[in-house]
Scaffold this motif. Sequence first.
Motif, mmCIF file in Angstrom:
data_model
loop_
_atom_site.group_PDB
_atom_site.id
_atom_site.type_symbol
_atom_site.label_atom_id
_atom_site.label_comp_id
_atom_site.label_asym_id
_atom_site.label_seq_id
_atom_site.Cartn_x
_atom_site.Cartn_y
_atom_site.Cartn_z
ATOM 1 N N ALA A 90 0.862 -1.099 0.135
ATOM 2 C CA ALA A 90 -0.055 0.007 -0.041
ATOM 3 C C ALA A 90 0.710 1.404 -0.109
ATOM 4 O O ALA A 90 0.486 2.099 -0.796
ATOM 5 C CB ALA A 90 -0.854 0.100 1.265
ATOM 6 N N PHE A 91 2.087 1.231 0.626
ATOM 7 C CA PHE A 91 2.860 2.515 0.739
ATOM 8 C C PHE A 91 3.964 2.675 -0.311
ATOM 9 O O PHE A 91 4.278 3.587 -0.522
ATOM 10 C CB PHE A 91 3.642 2.367 2.022
ATOM 11 C CG PHE A 91 2.582 3.212 3.276
ATOM 12 C CD1 PHE A 91 2.758 4.618 3.557
ATOM 13 C CD2 PHE A 91 1.962 2.149 4.034
ATOM 14 C CE1 PHE A 91 2.086 4.808 4.289
ATOM 15 C CE2 PHE A 91 1.206 2.815 5.136
ATOM 16 C CZ PHE A 91 1.247 3.953 5.107
ATOM 17 N N CYS A 92 4.179 1.503 -1.171
ATOM 18 C CA CYS A 92 4.936 1.835 -2.420
ATOM 19 C C CYS A 92 4.500 2.550 -3.428
ATOM 20 O O CYS A 92 3.396 2.364 -3.920
ATOM 21 C CB CYS A 92 5.315 0.377 -2.876
ATOM 22 S SG CYS A 92 6.571 0.356 -4.177
ATOM 23 N N PRO A 93 5.165 3.662 -3.559
ATOM 24 C CA PRO A 93 4.602 4.572 -4.472
ATOM 25 C C PRO A 93 4.998 4.436 -6.101
ATOM 26 O O PRO A 93 4.321 4.882 -6.882
ATOM 27 C CB PRO A 93 5.620 5.972 -4.283
ATOM 28 C CG PRO A 93 6.794 5.424 -3.605
ATOM 29 C CD PRO A 93 6.387 4.221 -3.009
ATOM 30 N N LYS A 94 5.716 3.220 -6.342
ATOM 31 C CA LYS A 94 5.965 2.806 -7.510
ATOM 32 C C LYS A 94 5.287 1.533 -7.851
ATOM 33 O O LYS A 94 5.673 0.852 -8.977
ATOM 34 C CB LYS A 94 7.283 2.941 -7.959
ATOM 35 C CG LYS A 94 8.094 4.218 -7.816
ATOM 36 C CD LYS A 94 7.466 5.190 -9.019
ATOM 37 C CE LYS A 94 7.910 6.292 -8.974
ATOM 38 N NZ LYS A 94 7.787 7.232 -10.036
ATOM 39 N N SER A 95 4.499 0.801 -7.080
ATOM 40 C CA SER A 95 4.023 -0.470 -7.406
ATOM 41 C C SER A 95 4.824 -1.525 -7.539
ATOM 42 O O SER A 95 4.669 -2.181 -8.529
ATOM 43 C CB SER A 95 2.819 -0.131 -8.404
ATOM 44 O OG SER A 95 1.820 0.562 -8.269
ATOM 45 N N ASP A 139 7.802 -5.631 -9.906
ATOM 46 C CA ASP A 139 8.618 -4.886 -10.765
ATOM 47 C C ASP A 139 9.904 -4.122 -10.281
ATOM 48 O O ASP A 139 9.856 -2.890 -9.747
ATOM 49 C CB ASP A 139 7.809 -3.839 -11.585
ATOM 50 C CG ASP A 139 8.341 -3.230 -12.572
ATOM 51 O OD1 ASP A 139 9.636 -3.466 -12.925
ATOM 52 O OD2 ASP A 139 8.005 -1.894 -13.091
ATOM 53 N N LEU A 140 10.900 -4.942 -10.014
ATOM 54 C CA LEU A 140 12.224 -4.256 -9.294
ATOM 55 C C LEU A 140 12.645 -2.883 -9.959
ATOM 56 O O LEU A 140 13.251 -2.045 -9.383
ATOM 57 C CB LEU A 140 13.204 -5.275 -9.313
ATOM 58 C CG LEU A 140 14.377 -4.909 -8.228
ATOM 59 C CD1 LEU A 140 14.083 -4.572 -6.904
ATOM 60 C CD2 LEU A 140 15.439 -6.077 -8.097
ATOM 61 N N ASN A 141 12.479 -3.015 -11.333
ATOM 62 C CA ASN A 141 13.289 -1.792 -11.840
ATOM 63 C C ASN A 141 12.505 -0.535 -11.845
ATOM 64 O O ASN A 141 13.299 0.618 -11.981
ATOM 65 C CB ASN A 141 13.295 -2.270 -13.562
ATOM 66 C CG ASN A 141 14.269 -3.379 -14.126
ATOM 67 O OD1 ASN A 141 15.161 -3.324 -13.192
ATOM 68 N ND2 ASN A 141 13.940 -4.036 -14.991
ATOM 69 N N SER A 142 11.235 -0.761 -11.421
ATOM 70 C CA SER A 142 10.551 0.488 -10.906
ATOM 71 C C SER A 142 10.910 1.092 -9.506
ATOM 72 O O SER A 142 10.604 2.139 -9.097
ATOM 73 C CB SER A 142 9.218 0.499 -11.035
ATOM 74 O OG SER A 142 8.768 0.218 -12.377
ATOM 75 N N CYS A 143 11.668 0.138 -8.628
ATOM 76 C CA CYS A 143 11.907 0.694 -7.380
ATOM 77 C C CYS A 143 12.930 1.814 -7.286
ATOM 78 O O CYS A 143 14.014 1.846 -7.975
ATOM 79 C CB CYS A 143 12.744 -0.561 -6.602
ATOM 80 S SG CYS A 143 12.946 -0.111 -4.865
ATOM 81 N N ILE A 144 12.506 2.961 -6.607
ATOM 82 C CA ILE A 144 13.324 4.170 -6.344
ATOM 83 C C ILE A 144 13.938 4.187 -5.002
ATOM 84 O O ILE A 144 14.706 5.150 -4.661
ATOM 85 C CB ILE A 144 12.312 5.334 -6.588
ATOM 86 C CG1 ILE A 144 11.194 5.316 -5.651
ATOM 87 C CG2 ILE A 144 11.916 5.569 -8.083
ATOM 88 C CD1 ILE A 144 10.519 6.789 -5.363
#
Length: 77
Positions: free
Chosen positions: A35-40, A53-58
Amino acid sequence: MKQILLKGMSWLKKLKDDKLVIEKDLCKGCGICVAFCPKSVLELKDNKVNIKDLNSCIQCGLCELRCPDYAIYLGGK
């Protein structure tokens, strides 16, 4: 000023070298991190958190901060 900027950049590079780690045996599947992950980046699969989707992790660390069971964190290489 340039030296301070370079130190800041090396710190940022170190963060980018960290990886997302999930301790599945500690995860109770509450979904707070999802729920808290801003990039899903995360999803619940079979009542456990999973990296979608690890590539989207900021690497913001919100998942680590909000996990009540310390089951997810940004780790070393």
